[in-house]
Design a protein around this motif. Structure first.
Motif, PDB file in Angstrom:
ATOM      1  N   VAL A   1       5.946   8.927  -2.020  1.00  0.00           N
ATOM      2  CA  VAL A   1       4.499   8.769  -1.938  1.00  0.00           C
ATOM      3  C   VAL A   1       3.850  10.131  -1.736  1.00  0.00           C
ATOM      4  CG1 VAL A   1       2.632   7.796  -0.579  1.00  0.00           C
ATOM      5  CG2 VAL A   1       4.664   6.438  -1.060  1.00  0.00           C
TER       6      VAL A   1
ATOM      7  N   ASP B   1      11.765  -6.134 -19.081  1.00  0.00           N
ATOM      8  CA  ASP B   1      10.801  -6.344 -20.165  1.00  0.00           C
ATOM      9  C   ASP B   1       9.381  -6.085 -19.684  1.00  0.00           C
ATOM     10  OD1 ASP B   1      13.000  -7.203 -21.535  1.00  0.00           O
ATOM     11  OD2 ASP B   1      12.521  -9.339 -21.403  1.00  0.00           O
ATOM     12  N   ARG B   2       8.508  -5.977 -20.683  1.00  0.00           N
ATOM     13  CA  ARG B   2       7.097  -5.799 -20.345  1.00  0.00           C
ATOM     14  C   ARG B   2       6.274  -6.667 -21.277  1.00  0.00           C
ATOM     15  NH1 ARG B   2       5.257   0.057 -21.250  1.00  0.00           N
ATOM     16  NH2 ARG B   2       4.580  -0.833 -23.220  1.00  0.00           N
TER      17      ARG B   2
ATOM     18  N   LEU C   1       0.827  -1.215   0.000  1.00  0.00           N
ATOM     19  CA  LEU C   1       0.000   0.000   0.000  1.00  0.00           C
ATOM     20  C   LEU C   1       0.859   1.261   0.000  1.00  0.00           C
ATOM     21  CD1 LEU C   1      -2.766   1.460   0.363  1.00  0.00           C
ATOM     22  CD2 LEU C   1      -2.508   1.113   2.808  1.00  0.00           C
ATOM     23  N   GLN C   2       1.953   1.243   0.761  1.00  0.00           N
ATOM     24  CA  GLN C   2       2.769   2.452   0.903  1.00  0.00           C
ATOM     25  C   GLN C   2       3.794   2.611  -0.210  1.00  0.00           C
ATOM     26  OE1 GLN C   2       2.353   4.851   3.124  1.00  0.00           O
ATOM     27  NE2 GLN C   2       0.668   3.817   4.149  1.00  0.00           N
ATOM     28  N   ALA C   3       4.073   1.553  -0.956  1.00  0.00           N
ATOM     29  CA  ALA C   3       5.240   1.591  -1.837  1.00  0.00           C
ATOM     30  C   ALA C   3       4.904   1.784  -3.319  1.00  0.00           C
ATOM     31  CB  ALA C   3       6.046   0.308  -1.674  1.00  0.00           C
ATOM     32  N   VAL C   4       3.694   1.474  -3.715  1.00  0.00           N
ATOM     33  CA  VAL C   4       3.384   1.515  -5.137  1.00  0.00           C
ATOM     34  C   VAL C   4       3.112   2.941  -5.579  1.00  0.00           C
ATOM     35  CG1 VAL C   4       1.736   0.776  -6.882  1.00  0.00           C
ATOM     36  CG2 VAL C   4       2.522  -0.813  -5.162  1.00  0.00           C
ATOM     37  N   GLY C   5       3.745   3.342  -6.672  1.00  0.00           N
ATOM     38  CA  GLY C   5       3.560   4.703  -7.154  1.00  0.00           C
ATOM     39  C   GLY C   5       2.200   4.896  -7.781  1.00  0.00           C
TER      40      GLY C   5
ATOM     41  N   ARG D   1      -1.112   3.493  -7.958  1.00  0.00           N
ATOM     42  CA  ARG D   1      -2.073   2.549  -7.418  1.00  0.00           C
ATOM     43  C   ARG D   1      -3.437   2.845  -8.028  1.00  0.00           C
ATOM     44  NH1 ARG D   1      -5.058   3.278  -2.940  1.00  0.00           N
ATOM     45  NH2 ARG D   1      -3.741   5.005  -2.357  1.00  0.00           N
TER      46      ARG D   1
ATOM     47  N   ALA E   1      -4.310   7.048   3.952  1.00  0.00           N
ATOM     48  CA  ALA E   1      -3.238   6.151   4.391  1.00  0.00           C
ATOM     49  C   ALA E   1      -2.329   5.756   3.240  1.00  0.00           C
ATOM     50  CB  ALA E   1      -3.832   4.891   5.018  1.00  0.00           C
ATOM     51  N   GLY E   2      -2.871   5.724   2.033  1.00  0.00           N
ATOM     52  CA  GLY E   2      -2.143   5.126   0.930  1.00  0.00           C
ATOM     53  C   GLY E   2      -1.302   6.105   0.148  1.00  0.00           C
ATOM     54  N   GLY E   3      -0.773   5.607  -0.936  1.00  0.00           N
ATOM     55  CA  GLY E   3       0.080   6.419  -1.787  1.00  0.00           C
ATOM     56  C   GLY E   3      -0.719   7.173  -2.824  1.00  0.00           C
ATOM     57  N   THR E   4      -0.048   7.595  -3.851  1.00  0.00           N
ATOM     58  CA  THR E   4      -0.701   8.372  -4.894  1.00  0.00           C
ATOM     59  C   THR E   4      -1.363   7.429  -5.893  1.00  0.00           C
ATOM     60  OG1 THR E   4      -0.405  10.081  -6.535  1.00  0.00           O
ATOM     61  CG2 THR E   4       1.318   8.437  -6.374  1.00  0.00           C
ATOM     62  N   THR E   5      -2.232   7.960  -6.697  1.00  0.00           N
ATOM     63  CA  THR E   5      -2.839   7.181  -7.767  1.00  0.00           C
ATOM     64  C   THR E   5      -2.822   8.020  -9.016  1.00  0.00           C
ATOM     65  OG1 THR E   5      -5.045   8.059  -7.515  1.00  0.00           O
ATOM     66  CG2 THR E   5      -4.492   6.175  -6.135  1.00  0.00           C
ATOM     67  N   ALA E   6      -2.997   7.354 -10.153  1.00  0.00           N
ATOM     68  CA  ALA E   6      -3.106   8.111 -11.397  1.00  0.00           C
ATOM     69  C   ALA E   6      -4.262   9.089 -11.276  1.00  0.00           C
ATOM     70  CB  ALA E   6      -3.320   7.156 -12.566  1.00  0.00           C
TER      71      ALA E   6
ATOM     72  N   ASN F   1       3.074  -4.092 -17.020  1.00  0.00           N
ATOM     73  CA  ASN F   1       3.693  -4.744 -15.873  1.00  0.00           C
ATOM     74  C   ASN F   1       5.182  -4.487 -15.851  1.00  0.00           C
ATOM     75  OD1 ASN F   1       3.997  -6.262 -18.128  1.00  0.00           O
ATOM     76  ND2 ASN F   1       3.644  -8.234 -17.176  1.00  0.00           N
ATOM     77  N   TRP F   2       5.521  -3.213 -16.124  1.00  0.00           N
ATOM     78  CA  TRP F   2       6.891  -2.787 -15.870  1.00  0.00           C
ATOM     79  C   TRP F   2       7.174  -3.031 -14.392  1.00  0.00           C
ATOM     80  CZ3 TRP F   2       9.966  -1.995 -19.735  1.00  0.00           C
ATOM     81  CH2 TRP F   2       9.532  -1.381 -20.901  1.00  0.00           C
ATOM     82  N   PRO F   3       8.420  -3.320 -14.061  1.00  0.00           N
ATOM     83  CA  PRO F   3       8.745  -3.429 -12.653  1.00  0.00           C
ATOM     84  C   PRO F   3       8.350  -2.148 -11.930  1.00  0.00           C
ATOM     85  CG  PRO F   3      10.586  -4.135 -13.998  1.00  0.00           C
ATOM     86  CD  PRO F   3       9.566  -3.582 -14.933  1.00  0.00           C
ATOM     87  N   VAL F   4       7.784  -2.284 -10.738  1.00  0.00           N
ATOM     88  CA  VAL F   4       7.247  -1.136 -10.021  1.00  0.00           C
ATOM     89  C   VAL F   4       8.386  -0.239  -9.543  1.00  0.00           C
ATOM     90  CG1 VAL F   4       6.018  -0.457  -7.955  1.00  0.00           C
ATOM     91  CG2 VAL F   4       5.210  -2.378  -9.318  1.00  0.00           C
ATOM     92  N   ALA F   5       8.330   1.035  -9.898  1.00  0.00           N
ATOM     93  CA  ALA F   5       9.322   1.990  -9.417  1.00  0.00           C
ATOM     94  C   ALA F   5       8.863   2.521  -8.064  1.00  0.00           C
ATOM     95  CB  ALA F   5       9.451   3.139 -10.405  1.00  0.00           C
ATOM     96  N   THR F   6       9.757   2.611  -7.124  1.00  0.00           N
ATOM     97  CA  THR F   6       9.405   3.142  -5.820  1.00  0.00           C
ATOM     98  C   THR F   6       9.607   4.651  -5.859  1.00  0.00           C
ATOM     99  OG1 THR F   6      10.213   1.097  -4.906  1.00  0.00           O
ATOM    100  CG2 THR F   6       9.749   2.845  -3.364  1.00  0.00           C
ATOM    101  N   GLU F   7       8.485   5.357  -5.942  1.00  0.00           N
ATOM    102  CA  GLU F   7       8.527   6.809  -6.009  1.00  0.00           C
ATOM    103  C   GLU F   7       8.185   7.372  -4.645  1.00  0.00           C
ATOM    104  OE1 GLU F   7       5.443   7.572  -8.747  1.00  0.00           O
ATOM    105  OE2 GLU F   7       6.382   6.430 -10.356  1.00  0.00           O
TER     106      GLU F   7
END
Lengths: 179, 330
Positions: free
Chosen positions: B12, A158-159, A76-80, A82, B315-320, B4-10
């Motif tokens: 929050v 890759d994607r 929840l806290q780590a995903v840019g 969401r 509580a959560g992070g950002t969203t599009a 499904n690019w690897p998730v970048a930790t930005e």
């Protein structure tokens, strides 16, 4: 620029789904107690198509459900990026059923882990099968598919892009190579 | 296409900022984000196991300096259904009654490593005051005569459920506008989403210059009923009678009561909202409150879903969607 290659076109996807539908019935030894649950969002459309193929072949109604695992994620806290939480709809209790999780791409396995946790709050399935269109490798958890339409090896950069006509206007599976 | 690019930790960036103080400071997109997020949470409350793990490990303090049943219980259900750990602090029986200041109380709670505070307080501005002084997220559950944002949001959600959209709706808020934080949150939320708003009540209970908030004043309840698609009937706070704002409860009911007879003369069927608790036979008659166009109980059901959405988004992070809500490119 990453290079793109087409892995499955529309006809190949149709053939693959047909094979996956047969495998679902085979692995369950029939259609008794089957429930197809698509993971939001593309898994929902794929589950719908597989269910229709099973219905056409077997002449029975196959119940389907949809599952959004956002609230069961471990990051929840780590995903840019969401997404807004999608809809979850399961037809009644899962007790005693064979639940088939349907998703488009299997990668780290974390989505499936979340889905299994969510199922536990809806009852106790007799068996859970994992059915994915593309298994791209790269697992971070001990989770393997029971049915995979296509198995490929990919690198972390890759994607795999799955396009579904209901949502994207066309059917295609493409691989975009990262740098 | 599915990415499904690897998730970048930005870093929050919360969708709504750190705190929810009122609807005045939210954009229309942020309000819509909360309402859209509330939709899937309605289903969680219909499950046999009414719980999701989204806020597992979060600690939330419900700090209620004013009496509240509905709002406190609704917040508590919302918190528990998201798997947060909750503590209720009421002013009576706590060190608040020994004269501890609001900030000291909150800092002491924060020293116990809490994540969020839900506060109800009799003073306007108390929630913002607290939010500026502690690092935890602060949610306003009603502060004096200022705002009660989650009530405004659940009213918006209930109207949207009923009409499909809030834009273009005509909503009359009836009763004690002067002392009502519910009225203020409703006016901000409704006007931001494009509804037309009128207020109706005795002149002694209407704030001066209320038109500056973008609302029409309708002096007679009959005019409000003839004009509106929906009535939000506010509770007449009985202590106002002692303070001389109205002559008597009977008089109020006779002139401003929402009765079946008055509604029968309306050109269309009006949807009836009430934030509760109701004074049956004063501002609203029982056969209206329990009638086919009352959405008073759906409001209560929606309250839990809206509060879950607010807790989750804070509580959560950002969203599009939330980046768009702040006017940034996603």
């Amino acid at each position: 620029m990453p290079s793109r290659s087409l892995l499955l076109d529309e006809r190949a996807i149709a053939r693959t789904l047909q094979r996956m539908a047969s495998q679902v019935v085979e692995q369950n030894r029939g259609t008794e107690g089957l429930l197809l649950v698509g993971i939001q969002r593309r898994g929902v459309e794929l589950a719908e198509r597989i269910a229709r193929l099973v219905e056409a072949a077997e002449g029975v109604d196959i119940p389907r459900g949809k599952l959004d695992i956002t609230l069961y994620r471990d990051d929840l806290q780590a995903v840019g990026a969401r997404p807004v939480v999608g809809e979850t709809r399961l037809p009644g209790s899962l007790d005693g059923r064979t639940v088939v999780i349907v998703d488009d791409v299997l990668y780290t396995g974390r989505t499936v882990r979340a889905a299994l946790d969510e199922f536990a709050d809806f009852g106790r399935p007799r068996r859970v099968l994992l059915c994915v269109l593309v298994d791209r490798g790269g697992r971070e958890l001990p989770i393997q598919p029971d049915i995979a339409g296509l198995t490929i090896t990919t690198r972390p950069g890759d994607r795999v892009d799955v396009s579904i006509s209901e949502l994207d206007g066309r059917d295609a599976v493409e691989l975009a190579r990262g740098d | 296409m599915r990415s499904n690019w690897p998730v970048a930790t930005e870093p929050v960036v919360p969708a709504l900022g750190k705190d929810l103080i009122g609807l005045e400071t939210l954009t229309a997109d942020q309000i819509r984000l909360i309402l859209d997020t509330a939709e899937p949470f309605k289903e969680v409350s219909e499950r046999a196991i009414k719980k999701v793990p989204a806020l597992r490990g979060k600690t939330i303090v419900n700090l209620f300096f004013e009496a509240s049943t509905r709002t406190r219980i609704s917040f508590e259900f919302a918190e528990k259904r998201l798997s947060a750990d909750t503590v209720n602090v009421a002013s009576a029986g706590s060190s608040v009654s020994k004269g501890e200041t609001l900030v000291d109380t909150a800092r002491n709670l924060e020293a116990m490593r809490i994540d969020m505070v839900v506060i109800r307080h009799g003073s306007s501005g108390a929630a913002q005051f607290l939010g500026e002084r502690i690092a935890s997220n602060v949610i306003n559950a009603g502060d004096g005569k200022h705002e009660h944002p989650t009530q405004g949001l659940l009213d918006l959600l209930t109207l949207r459920d009923r009409f499909g959209s809030v834009a273009g709706l005509k909503v009359a808020i009836c009763g004690d506008i002067l002392h009502s934080r519910v009225a203020r949150s409703n006016i901000w939320g409704l006007t931001k989403l494009g509804a037309e708003v009128a207020v109706c009540g005795p002149p002694s209970l209407l704030p001066r210059h209320v038109e500056e908030l973008g609302v029409t004043v309708l002096p007679r309840i009959e005019d409000a009923i003839a004009w509106a698609d929906a009535l939000n009937v506010l509770r007449l706070q009985l202590e106002r009678m002692q303070a001389g704002f109205i002559p008597s409860l009977r008089e109020y009911n006779r002139v401003f009561g929402v009765t079946r007879e008055r509604l029968a003369r309306a050109p269309k069927d009006l949807v009836i909202l009430h934030p509760g608790p109701m004074n049956r036979g004063v501002e609203i008659d029982s056969d209206v409150a329990d009638g086919p166009f009352s959405v008073i109980l759906p409001q209560v059901t929606n309250g839990v879903a809206v509060r879950m959405a607010v807790l989750y988004l804070l509580a959560g992070g950002t969203t599009a969607a939330s980046a768009a809500a702040r006017g940034e490119a996603a």
